[in-house]
Design an enzyme around this catalytic site. Structure first.
Site, PDB file in Angstrom:
ATOM      1  N   ASP A   1       0.860  -1.178   0.000  1.00  0.00           N
ATOM      2  CA  ASP A   1       0.000   0.000   0.000  1.00  0.00           C
ATOM      3  C   ASP A   1       0.899   1.231   0.000  1.00  0.00           C
ATOM      4  O   ASP A   1       2.103   1.145   0.271  1.00  0.00           O
ATOM      5  CB  ASP A   1      -0.885  -0.032   1.250  1.00  0.00           C
ATOM      6  CG  ASP A   1      -1.852   1.138   1.285  1.00  0.00           C
ATOM      7  OD1 ASP A   1      -2.327   1.552   0.224  1.00  0.00           O
ATOM      8  OD2 ASP A   1      -2.117   1.643   2.384  1.00  0.00           O
TER       9      ASP A   1
ATOM     10  N   THR B   1      -0.238   4.845   1.260  1.00  0.00           N
ATOM     11  CA  THR B   1      -0.469   5.759   2.371  1.00  0.00           C
ATOM     12  C   THR B   1      -0.275   5.057   3.705  1.00  0.00           C
ATOM     13  O   THR B   1      -0.953   4.083   4.006  1.00  0.00           O
ATOM     14  CB  THR B   1      -1.890   6.335   2.289  1.00  0.00           C
ATOM     15  OG1 THR B   1      -2.063   6.936   1.006  1.00  0.00           O
ATOM     16  CG2 THR B   1      -2.118   7.364   3.366  1.00  0.00           C
TER      17      THR B   1
ATOM     18  N   PHE C   1     -12.645  19.132  -7.202  1.00  0.00           N
ATOM     19  CA  PHE C   1     -11.673  18.349  -7.968  1.00  0.00           C
ATOM     20  C   PHE C   1     -12.289  17.004  -8.340  1.00  0.00           C
ATOM     21  O   PHE C   1     -12.956  16.363  -7.530  1.00  0.00           O
ATOM     22  CB  PHE C   1     -10.404  18.122  -7.144  1.00  0.00           C
ATOM     23  CG  PHE C   1      -9.379  17.264  -7.833  1.00  0.00           C
ATOM     24  CD1 PHE C   1      -8.383  17.847  -8.597  1.00  0.00           C
ATOM     25  CD2 PHE C   1      -9.409  15.885  -7.716  1.00  0.00           C
ATOM     26  CE1 PHE C   1      -7.427  17.061  -9.241  1.00  0.00           C
ATOM     27  CE2 PHE C   1      -8.468  15.090  -8.352  1.00  0.00           C
ATOM     28  CZ  PHE C   1      -7.475  15.680  -9.123  1.00  0.00           C
TER      29      PHE C   1
ATOM     30  N   THR D   1      -2.745   1.130  -4.419  1.00  0.00           N
ATOM     31  CA  THR D   1      -3.225   2.198  -3.557  1.00  0.00           C
ATOM     32  C   THR D   1      -4.585   2.700  -4.011  1.00  0.00           C
ATOM     33  O   THR D   1      -4.926   2.613  -5.192  1.00  0.00           O
ATOM     34  CB  THR D   1      -2.222   3.374  -3.531  1.00  0.00           C
ATOM     35  OG1 THR D   1      -2.755   4.450  -2.782  1.00  0.00           O
ATOM     36  CG2 THR D   1      -1.923   3.869  -4.947  1.00  0.00           C
TER      37      THR D   1
ATOM     38  N   LYS E   1      -7.271  -5.283  -4.951  1.00  0.00           N
ATOM     39  CA  LYS E   1      -5.952  -5.582  -4.392  1.00  0.00           C
ATOM     40  C   LYS E   1      -5.782  -7.087  -4.201  1.00  0.00           C
ATOM     41  O   LYS E   1      -4.747  -7.664  -4.559  1.00  0.00           O
ATOM     42  CB  LYS E   1      -5.760  -4.852  -3.065  1.00  0.00           C
ATOM     43  CG  LYS E   1      -5.619  -3.346  -3.188  1.00  0.00           C
ATOM     44  CD  LYS E   1      -5.326  -2.723  -1.833  1.00  0.00           C
ATOM     45  CE  LYS E   1      -5.122  -1.225  -1.938  1.00  0.00           C
ATOM     46  NZ  LYS E   1      -4.726  -0.606  -0.660  1.00  0.00           N
TER      47      LYS E   1
ATOM     48  N   ASP F   1      -1.377  -1.221   5.993  1.00  0.00           N
ATOM     49  CA  ASP F   1      -1.586  -0.734   7.355  1.00  0.00           C
ATOM     50  C   ASP F   1      -3.040  -0.469   7.672  1.00  0.00           C
ATOM     51  O   ASP F   1      -3.360  -0.063   8.780  1.00  0.00           O
ATOM     52  CB  ASP F   1      -0.793   0.562   7.579  1.00  0.00           C
ATOM     53  CG  ASP F   1      -1.419   1.731   6.847  1.00  0.00           C
ATOM     54  OD1 ASP F   1      -1.859   1.547   5.698  1.00  0.00           O
ATOM     55  OD2 ASP F   1      -1.487   2.824   7.427  1.00  0.00           O
TER      56      ASP F   1
ATOM     57  N   ASP G   1      -6.558  -3.042   3.422  1.00  0.00           N
ATOM     58  CA  ASP G   1      -5.468  -3.912   2.980  1.00  0.00           C
ATOM     59  C   ASP G   1      -5.618  -5.339   3.469  1.00  0.00           C
ATOM     60  O   ASP G   1      -4.818  -6.204   3.097  1.00  0.00           O
ATOM     61  CB  ASP G   1      -4.121  -3.368   3.479  1.00  0.00           C
ATOM     62  CG  ASP G   1      -3.853  -1.955   2.997  1.00  0.00           C
ATOM     63  OD1 ASP G   1      -4.111  -1.682   1.819  1.00  0.00           O
ATOM     64  OD2 ASP G   1      -3.399  -1.132   3.800  1.00  0.00           O
TER      65      ASP G   1
END
EC number: 7.6.2.1
Length: 1003
Positions: free
Chosen positions: A400, A402, A552, A685, A773, A793, A797
């Site tokens: 990952d 972050t 955004f 990610t 993932k 973390d 994940d």
């Protein structure tokens, strides 16, 4: 939340540190619901109508809101553990041997010689699984027992998380975990919104803005939610955490109120409320939670070494069958030959000693203990003690971003105005320019009265001031004031106390920019949905009305805001975005492209900031067209984008900003070591493409001289085909791909995509869901057959970590029978058999877990040595055959030597051969050792002492008086030397003329 790392992923573990860890975090609970849910009446997922505060009005049965991460229950624990042990031939082989001794015709000795070692193995395994299961149960119990407040007709009542039902009105306080999927109805925040921390759901530590249902937010009190007649229509449960379709209906109004619901109105389970107190209505529970649906069930992992030993055991068993048939054939299949076959199989069964199974398990436990006690990674906890050796065979590392590679802490590094640039060491100049801009008497002149010097060259001070002001306004940051731990204290907010203020935003980039403007004198002190307040260096408050805001998006790669300065009435359109899109929006200049490239090469995340002044007439015309476009039924998005683009023309370029995401300690040298060791690193990610690409460059996951192929967005099979062809033409090129494009490629061209991706030196997958993932890990295992390691973390994940082979969270006797007329009787009986498999040889063999080819410092300096492990040579078929030949040689020397040298009594053969066997075993262990440890010497001496001491009690098998004679001593010495000395000579010659790579480094 930061992490430290001084070790290149040398553990399968989780770390503790304050709340979490340094390099390896204790993963949040991988939310799974009750495994019996489908058996309890809960069938397919369906949409539902949920009445506010009335769970009894449900249309169907919904699963209980219970979290269950256990692999077993009370009834399945023992059968499942035993099945997992005996589904492999290695363990089943010993079970069949032990069971065969209950048949009198097949019994070769005492039952305990077979059942004690097997029982020891099973007891260790059962105890280990039981401890891990109890720990998991206690963690589940803690989560399911968390207390929440629920609105009911009796007032506010307390309810456990496991007692929450669909339709309940739940109150969630600040910093409290959302217990179920809910629709956001009310908030205590004055600005009518709240922020969520979603890092345990999607891996992003950026806070997400959520809006309540407008109808319910307008109610005087939260208790009024029970007085209105309203319901929520929600789509069927699915795994998409980024989208939601639903409606809110209030029937007791005149006319009835209908509001559409989107992702902005949701509070998903496993997120944490970051601001205020919120009230929501529960729409999904248990296995229907978004977080649960994105988490796979944990699987029972078996190490590659165990599988290889299992395969070799089958080969040895085949050899036993052949030898047994030969023995019976030499007897011409006389008598009950079929029983003789089984007896020979049992007699030769010790070729695969059960002590090997004991040593394997004990060795893994020692490896786990060594990881836990490693001083370089203090506080580490090993969650799975069955697979530590996997870390020595990893080919693909999936990580990952972050919180794993980066700390997700943005720091402002550079302000570039074209002709001048300011770095960290010159920010005091920027501060002085801002201060002078607000102390000039001409600053407060209205725009109409100011000298319309559009052609006059602006001063550096004015340019710096405009840039800082733009950065302070074009964002989605909200300042929140806390006093004594309570949010929005009136006094603190009224005086805008700096010590009480924290910034909340959906991106750490934006927070870093606002914090920087504060450091140079222009501070964001207030904001709601319609206004913004800035404080100047002189303490003056500037008020701005927010007229429009354009958030955004991944497609637009930019955000904009239109504000009116209340002191001057000036309307300004500010915009910031990526250079690739802003280059075509701002006025022509000759420095933008070059400076963006320079800053990007420094690892900075670059944003281009621009502005455009609007007259009142221009804005009114835009607003009319904008509102009309938003009311369109057909092609609404296209029409809205067209109207906005009409403003995005000939904008004035103000500045470039450069921020840097702080990497984890030593992540760059660690990735360099992994690359040199032949391990390919893939970064998976949930972050944006630009963010992921910049981090990959900054962390040196992608080297400076490597080309990058950014896989363009594809939605159809044809587009995927064209893009794959374009990618195929590139060589030694890192790949960057988004989750949406990845899904299309895997749907139509799974084999082709994986073949190309596996050839890349590095792969970055951005905007990945937890399910994707895990899917990538699974495909890597299937397509390459290589071992994978997943590092993460967050709760998002967990699926990836569970799917990977190794998850890291930030936690010889045949010879005797042929001589004695091929009779199926054992040479060594009773305790001699079990003693050889345990106390006589276990300690030295077990001490090999401490052996090292090279020191850890040398391994870190020359990571290329790791490539030898990937080849699996220590347990290849060639190595296995060599050891088989050595065993045959030594077994022959020991057996025939004892027959040649014994005098008259059969028991002397036992004494000579068995003692020679023990000494040979100890010497062969010594021959295998590369680096001696004092515990190895203790193991050798302890084993020899155990054998000598036990001779006193072995009158039945060994002539104690004979072993004290000189004749015994010289015969044993001679046999042992002939057995071992040639091998020592061969080892010396090999190291002299063909040394292994590691020996060259240690010499």
């Amino acid at each position: 939340m930061t992490r430290k790392n001084n070790c290149p992923l040398n553990c399968i573990c989780t770390k503790k540190m304050r709340i979490s860890s340094s390099f390896l975090l204790p993963l949040p609970l991988p939310l799974r619901c009750c495994p019996w849910s489908r058996c309890c009446g809960m069938g397919d997922f369906r949409p539902r109508t949920v009445w506010l505060g009335h769970p009894e009005k449900r249309e169907q049965r919904y699963p209980r809101n219970v979290i269950n991460n256990q692999k077993y229950n009370f009834f399945t624990f023992l059968p499942a553990v035993l099945f997992n042990q005996f589904k492999y031939f290695f363990n089943l082989y010993f079970l069949l041997l032990a069971c065969s001794q209950f048949v009198p015709e097949l019994r070769l000795g005492a039952l305990y010689t077979y059942w004690v070692p097997l029982g020891l193995v099973l007891i260790i395994t059962i105890m280990r699984e039981a401890v891990e299961e109890i720990r998991c149960y206690l963690r589940d119990k803690e989560v399911n027992s968390q207390i929440y407040s629920k609105l009911s007709t009796r007032g506010t009542v307390k309810v456990k998380s496991s007692g929450i039902q669909v339709g309940d009105l739940i109150i969630v306080e600040k910093n409290q975990r959302v217990p179920a999927d809910m629709i956001f109805l009310r908030t205590s925040e004055r600005n009518g919104s709240c922020f969520l921390r979603t890092d345990q759901l999607d891996g992003e530590t950026d806070w997400k803005l959520r809006l309540p249902v407008a109808c319910t937010q307008r109610l005087p009190t939260a208790a009024d939610l029970l007085q209105i007649r309203s319901y929520v229509y929600a789509e069927e449960p699915n795994i998409d955490i980024h989208n939601f379709i639903g409606t809110f209906t209030r029937e007791d109004g005149d006319p009835p109120v209908n509001e559409s619901l989107s992702i902005e109105n949701t509070l998903w389970a496993s997120t944490v409320v970051a601001s205020g107190t919120v009230v929501g209505v529960v729409i999904y529970t248990g296995r229907e939670l978004r977080s649960v649906m994105n988490t796979s069930n944990p699987r029972h992992k078996v190490g590659l070494f165990d599988l290889e030993v299992n395969c070799l055991t089958k080969i040895l068993f085949g050899a036993l069958v052949v030898v047994s048939l030969v023995m019976v054939a030499l007897q011409h299949f006389a008598g009950r030959w079929y029983l003789q076959i089984f007896r020979f199989l049992l007699l030769f069964s010790h070729i695969v000693p059960i002590s090997l199974r004991v040593n394997l398990d004990m060795g893994k436990m020692v490896f786990s203990w060594m990881i836990k006690k490693d001083s370089k990674i203090p506080g580490t906890m090993v969650r799975a003690s069955t697979i530590p050796e996997q870390l020595g065979r990893i080919s693909y590392l999936l990580t990952d971003k972050t919180g794993t590679l980066t700390q997700n802490e943005m720091v402002f590094r550079r302000l570039h105005l074209g002709t001048v640039a300011y770095g960290m060491d010159s920010m005091d100049e920027v501060q002085s320019h801002v201060f002078s801009a607000y102390t000039q008497p001409t600053h407060d002149l209205p725009a109409s009265r100011a000298p319309a010097a559009t052609k006059v060259r602006k001063t550096i001070s004015s340019r710096v001031h405009e840039a800082v002001k733009a950065i302070a306004l074009v964002h989605n940051v909200t300042p929140v004031y806390e006093a004594n731990g309570v949010t929005d204290q009136a006094e603190a907010e009224q005086h805008y106390e700096d010590t009480c203020r924290v910034y909340q935003a959906s991106s750490p980039d934006e927070v870093s920019l606002v914090q920087w403007t504060e450091s140079v004198g222009l501070t964001l002190v207030g904001r709601d949905q319609s206004s913004m307040q800035l404080r100047t260096p002189t303490g003056q408050i500037l008020n701005f009305t927010i007229l429009q805001i354009f958030p955004f998006t991944y497609e637009s790669k930019r955000m904009g805001i239109i504000v009116r300065d209340e002191s001057t009435g000036e309307i300004t359109f500010y915009m910031k975005g990526a250079d690739v899109v802003m280059a075509g929006i701002v006025q022509y200049n000759d420095w933008l492209e070059e400076e963006c490239g320079n800053m990007a090469r420094e690892g900075l995340r670059v944003l281009v900031v621009s502005k455009k002044s609007l007259t009142e007439e221009q804005y009114q015309d835009f607003e009319a067209r904008y509102v009309q476009a938003k009311l369109s039924v057909h092609d609404r998005s296209l029409k809205v984008a067209t109207v906005i683009e009409s403003l995005e023309m000939e904008m004035e370029l103000l500045c470039l900003t450069g921020v840097e995401d702080q990497l984890q300690t030593d992540v760059r040298p660690t990735l360099e070591i992994l690359r040199n060791a032949g391990i390919k690193v893939w970064m998976l990610t949930g972050d944006k493409l630009e963010t992921a690409t910049c981090t990959a460059k900054n962390a040196h996951l992608i080297t400076r001289n490597q080309d990058i192929h950014i896989f363009r967005s594809v939605t159809t099979r044809g587009e995927a085909h064209l893009e794959l062809n374009a990618f195929r033409r590139k060589h030694d090129c890192a790949l960057v791909i988004s989750g949406d494009s990845l899904e299309v490629c895997l749907k139509y061209y799974e084999y082709e995509f994986m073949e190309l991706a596996c050839q890349c030196p590095a792969v970055v997958c951005c905007r990945c869901t937890p399910t994707q993932k895990a899917q990538i890990v699974r495909l890597l295992q299937e397509r390459t057959g290589k071992l994978t390691c997943a590092v993460g973390d967050g709760g998002n994940d967990v699926s990836m970590i569970q799917e990977a082979d190794c998850g890291v969270g930030v936690e010889g006797k045949a010879v005797f029978s042929s001589v004695f007329f091929f009779a199926s009787v054992p040479l060594y009986q009773g305790f001699l058999t079990i003693g050889y498999s345990t106390v006589y040889t276990m300690f030295p063999v077990f001490s090999l877990v401490l052996d090292k080819d090279v020191k850890s410092e040398v391994a870190m300096l020359y990571p290329e040595l790791y490539k030898d492990l990937l080849k699996g040579r220590p347990l290849s078929f060639k190595t296995f055959l060599i050891w088989v030949l050595i065993s045959i040689y030594q077994g022959s020397i020991i057996m025939y030597g004892a027959l040649l040298l014994f005098e008259s009594e059969f028991v002397h053969i036992v004494a000579i051969s068995f003692t020679s066997l023990i000494l040979t075993e100890l010497l062969m262990v010594a021959l295998t050792i590369q680096t001696w440890h004092w515990l190895m010497i203790v193991g050798e001496l302890l084993s020899l002492a155990c054998y000598v001491a036990s001779l006193v009690f072995l009158h039945e098998f060994i002539d104690v008086y004979f072993i004290t004679t000189v004749s015994f001593l010289w015969k044993v010495t001679a046999i042992t030397l002939v057995s071992c000395l040639p091998l020592y000579i061969l080892k010396y010659l090999r190291r002299r003329f063909s040394p292994p790579n590691y020996s060259k480094l240690t010499s």
